[in-house]
Write a protein that holds these residues in place. Structure first.
Motif, PDB file in Angstrom:
ATOM      1  N   ASN A   1       0.542  -1.125   0.113  1.00 52.78           N
ATOM      2  CA  ASN A   1      -0.074   0.055   0.130  1.00 52.78           C
ATOM      3  C   ASN A   1       0.933   1.228  -0.125  1.00 52.78           C
ATOM      4  OD1 ASN A   1       0.968  -0.124   2.629  1.00 52.78           O
ATOM      5  ND2 ASN A   1      -0.883  -0.772   3.479  1.00 52.78           N
TER       6      ASN A   1
ATOM      7  N   PHE B   1       3.209   2.089   1.948  1.00 59.69           N
ATOM      8  CA  PHE B   1       3.816   2.610   3.323  1.00 59.69           C
ATOM      9  C   PHE B   1       4.756   1.221   3.787  1.00 59.69           C
ATOM     10  CE2 PHE B   1       0.006   5.045   3.032  1.00 59.69           C
ATOM     11  CZ  PHE B   1       0.480   6.297   3.433  1.00 59.69           C
TER      12      PHE B   1
ATOM     13  N   PRO C   1      -7.234   8.684   8.831  1.00 61.61           N
ATOM     14  CA  PRO C   1      -6.227   9.009   7.514  1.00 61.61           C
ATOM     15  C   PRO C   1      -5.235   7.568   7.192  1.00 61.61           C
ATOM     16  CG  PRO C   1      -5.462   9.552   9.783  1.00 61.61           C
ATOM     17  CD  PRO C   1      -6.972   9.097  10.233  1.00 61.61           C
ATOM     18  N   ASN C   2      -4.978   7.596   6.014  1.00 61.10           N
ATOM     19  CA  ASN C   2      -4.439   6.316   5.641  1.00 61.10           C
ATOM     20  C   ASN C   2      -2.998   6.494   5.885  1.00 61.10           C
ATOM     21  OD1 ASN C   2      -4.702   4.033   4.164  1.00 61.10           O
ATOM     22  ND2 ASN C   2      -3.510   4.832   2.568  1.00 61.10           N
TER      23      ASN C   2
ATOM     24  N   VAL D   1      -3.884   4.265   8.747  1.00 60.04           N
ATOM     25  CA  VAL D   1      -4.622   2.983   8.476  1.00 60.04           C
ATOM     26  C   VAL D   1      -3.594   2.030   7.928  1.00 60.04           C
ATOM     27  CG1 VAL D   1      -6.368   1.576   7.552  1.00 60.04           C
ATOM     28  CG2 VAL D   1      -6.982   3.864   8.325  1.00 60.04           C
ATOM     29  N   ALA D   2      -2.874   2.451   7.045  1.00 61.31           N
ATOM     30  CA  ALA D   2      -1.919   1.749   6.081  1.00 61.31           C
ATOM     31  C   ALA D   2      -0.914   1.226   6.820  1.00 61.31           C
ATOM     32  CB  ALA D   2      -1.406   2.572   4.808  1.00 61.31           C
ATOM     33  N   ASN D   3      -0.434   1.836   7.622  1.00 63.20           N
ATOM     34  CA  ASN D   3       0.631   1.347   8.595  1.00 63.20           C
ATOM     35  C   ASN D   3       0.285   0.278   9.494  1.00 63.20           C
ATOM     36  OD1 ASN D   3       2.839   2.943   7.700  1.00 63.20           O
ATOM     37  ND2 ASN D   3       2.519   4.640   8.941  1.00 63.20           N
ATOM     38  N   MET D   4      -0.906   0.495   9.794  1.00 64.15           N
ATOM     39  CA  MET D   4      -1.591  -0.446  10.870  1.00 64.15           C
ATOM     40  C   MET D   4      -1.735  -1.641  10.254  1.00 64.15           C
ATOM     41  SD  MET D   4      -3.481   2.203  13.243  1.00 64.15           S
ATOM     42  CE  MET D   4      -4.027   1.217  14.525  1.00 64.15           C
ATOM     43  N   GLN D   5      -2.254  -1.832   8.956  1.00 62.63           N
ATOM     44  CA  GLN D   5      -2.522  -3.038   8.208  1.00 62.63           C
ATOM     45  C   GLN D   5      -1.172  -3.526   8.058  1.00 62.63           C
ATOM     46  OE1 GLN D   5      -4.083  -1.225   4.541  1.00 62.63           O
ATOM     47  NE2 GLN D   5      -6.080  -1.633   5.065  1.00 62.63           N
ATOM     48  N   ASN D   6      -0.126  -2.867   7.614  1.00 62.98           N
ATOM     49  CA  ASN D   6       1.339  -3.489   7.535  1.00 62.98           C
ATOM     50  C   ASN D   6       1.578  -4.163   8.850  1.00 62.98           C
ATOM     51  OD1 ASN D   6       1.084  -2.778   4.984  1.00 62.98           O
ATOM     52  ND2 ASN D   6       2.354  -1.140   5.035  1.00 62.98           N
TER      53      ASN D   6
END
Lengths: 471, 471
Positions: A11, A13, A66-67, B359-364
């Motif tokens: 994504n 990140f 926030p993303n 959100v993206a960092n948390m997914q990762n």
């Protein structure tokens, strides 16, 4: 593990963030400490009761999280501009509403350490220090309150720090309910009756409802101004007798020392004597440290002569929590003393508070609040337009405005109008109650930062707004 | 107030202490920040599971609270020498027990701010920001989890942050109970039946007991290894049918995505279809952020399609809490969505976490844990003395030691012995479960500080202790 190639971020990140890196934590935590110091240095400049309109925050906030990451500086800025205006400042020295939610440096530091260790001490083994310190501190506080020794661990009883008063009451009502229903059968739950006064905090009614006690079987024994709104043993006895005649089963009595509306004191000894006569559950004591011992909110101390009664109702023993220490029966597993499984290391905070200030200083601190309340009561009594509706017991004053010639209804309206006007000013915040049909303003003195000058100001504000109204 | 002479201290201590003085707070808070940084820098040096014996702390602690104040330096020294050895270090990167209790810098800072504001936001007016931010953040998380819009405030439902999972379940069971009993009468509480699988967390059973559901009416639908320990719609239907034939009343179904013992996944859609057929309560979702989103423990997110159902069961409206905003019905008063009255400003913490990481960092971050779990599972599979007992779903591995020729009973004993030996080493901490009669070691990967090297170490420790046992 070096064998596989590093994963590509899907994504955009990084695949590997470090949500806790000690040096970055140090920098940010110091930043927030300074932010908090600023907040407290400015606290008297904010309107005590928030002035925002319902829905104010949604207008200022994005619809989704926030993303990507945002900086701490941006977040702290938003707290300043968006969050703080929406706070009602319970820590303001000019906050006199409800009951105080006391904070202190030691309580704060205890909270930090509790957060840092972040141990959910449901069983002894999940953090022995958490359980054992709670055993010790509950005995300490029990001694400070001069409880009979049978409530202490050292006397065969024991104490537990519950999250809130409602939780503590719920545990004890459920324990009493199950003990009784084992005798008379679960279907007879419809017959169980619980007793309190009409001044008792709504938490008791709520806990009883949750426990499945029929709403009609919640007995609010009537109180009167003549008894300073305390529950009388005769009133209790009459209610119990009537219930027994009706085929109901008296279960539980909840007397109060310091009711919410007017800090009325129910006569514990005589009431418990009546309860014992009818084999109603007693044998427990509750105490909320946030309102007395600089502990912040979020804890309620509960002592029992027979803690085992909680265990019978609340114990669970799933395989995945079994362990040697629990099976040895030589330890306390607090999960079986409360509603929830996880629990915070609350005793660490209380232990820090007690050691940092010491018992004598805390006594003096409470006496000072009582002293300030006496002063305020004096102010009210000196102004003939006002009336102290219920004589002060502790540090809460209950008064109304009732100039000569105003009937009760008129005084109720005037007092409500005065309170709204005072609170709208943002200079102080007070709340109300209705006792014996009389609308009163409550001034609960006890915020950590309140000093004589604030109490003087509070009375000035009340007078100033009354002057405007009574022209 | 200068008119009266200063009071003499009655106990030799000053009449007026200042439990919060901003500059002293700043100094002490910085001190504690540095203390915490040290703790984390040293965390790998402590045995993960505390090695103390029951009663260790009482021997080192005075019987009563001190009368006079003690210094922060003395207290921190005692934390080092007496408290830390009694901790089981949930924040250690080598902690794999139960489920993780995740911490993060942002979560910590959120906790500090929440403690500083110390607002018990039970009603909107007691701190509008507290309620409104919770509304917003619950919608944020709901969208992250892709919940149907009818669970969000923006879709007519709504979410609330409960203190714990057990509390959240209790609220919903009580709401369902009261709705049903209004139809069939309170005395029929004895007929109510609740459904879960035999893998469901004990919190559900406990909540049901507290709500007054007969213990015999707790239906634990059997699961098998063949279905990877998930509840089958047929099993549920059979249980419901049998109960209806017996004259009982099906009330509530609690499916689980990720059970405690083996992270089994109950098939939500098919199970809810069965539930709907029999008019069993559904329409709610729970989620524990501490285990997933770096939030520390102490919160459980709950969403409902009809939050009003909670209100009917849990609402109280005492005079002293009445206020204009509540009466306008334009605001949420969270006290009516939960067991307790007081509540912490929990959303502030979650908001800080979401914004700080994105959100993206948390997914990762979560994917990384799953990646590490895959690696560990690979290690287990490669060593023929070991067996992955239930295929991995998320980041928890469930395995046992069962060398060729060892029967199930022998493997159970060996695995228990291996686990105890591993935990006694203090190098890592893992816990156990029993699934389908098989004793397993659970390795729950997800502590904030865990990296590849720790997972490698964990496997080395397991192998080393197995080698010694299997000579």
């Amino acid at each position: 593990m070096g064998s596989q190639p590093p994963q590509e971020p899907e994504n955009g990140f990084p695949t590997s963030i470090k949500p806790f890196e000690p040096e970055q934590f140090r920098r940010h935590a110091h930043l927030v400490v300074d932010f908090i110091v600023d907040y407290y240095k400015n606290i008297e400049n904010y309107p005590v009761r928030s002035q925002v309109e319902p829905g104010y925050l949604r207008k200022r906030t994005p619809d989704t999280a926030p993303n990507g990451p945002e900086t701490m500086e941006d977040i702290l800025r938003d707290i300043r501009t968006d969050v703080i205006p929406g706070l009602t400042h319970w820590q303001s020295p000019n906050f006199y509403g409800y009951f105080p939610s006391n904070m202190s440096t030691a309580g704060f530091l205890g909270e930090m350490l509790c957060t840092a260790f972040n141990t959910p001490g449901f069983n002894w083994i999940t953090s022995p220090a958490s359980t054992e310190l709670e055993n010790i501190v509950m005995d300490w506080i029990g001694k400070m309150l001069q409880l009979p020794i049978e409530f202490l661990f050292s006397g065969g009883g024991g104490g537990v720090m519950q999250g809130t008063t409602c939780e503590a009451i719920l545990c004890t009502v459920v324990a009493a309910r199950d003990k009784m229903l084992q005798k008379i059968g679960l279907e007879n739950i419809v017959k169980l009756v619980v007793y309190a006064s009409d001044q008792t905090h709504s938490a008791f009614q709520k806990a009883s409802q949750i426990a499945g006690i029929r709403r009609e079987n919640f007995r609010a024994v009537g109180t009167t101004a003549g008894n300073a709104f305390s529950m009388t043993p005769d009133g209790l006895r009459a209610a119990i007798e009537a219930d027994i005649r009706a085929g109901l089963v008296p279960l539980f009595l909840c007397p109060t020392v310091g009711t919410t509306s007017s800090t009325a004191v129910d006569p514990l000894g005589p009431l418990c004597d009546v309860a014992k006569e009818y084999e109603i559950e007693d044998g427990l004591v509750q105490f909320q440290p946030s309102q007395m011992v600089l502990h912040h909110h979020g804890a309620c101390c509960l002592w029992l002569k027979e803690p085992g009664s909680l265990n019978d109702a609340l114990s669970t023993n799933p395989e995945y929590l079994r362990n040697k220490a629990s099976e040895s029966k030589s330890v306390v597993d607090y999960k079986d003393w409360q509603i929830c499984l996880n629990r915070r290391f609350r005793s660490l905070k209380l232990w820090l508070v007690l050691r940092t200030y010491g018992v004598a200083n805390m006594q003096n601190f409470l006496r000072r609040h009582v002293g300030m309340a006496k002063e305020f009561e004096g102010f009210v009594r000196k102004d003939t337009r006002f009336e102290v509706v219920v004589p002060r017991n502790f540090s809460t004053i209950v008064f109304r405005v009732s100039p000569v010639g105003t009937g009760d209804e008129g005084a109720n309206e005037l007092t409500a109008k005065l309170l709204e006007s005072v609170n709208e000013s943002g200079k102080v915040f007070m709340t109300h109650a209705v006792v014996g049909g009389v609308y009163v303003i409550r001034v609960a003195i006890g915020a950590t930062l309140t000093e004589d000058r604030h109490v003087n100001l509070a009375w000035d504000v009340v007078q100033e707004h009354a002057n405007r109204m009574l022209i």
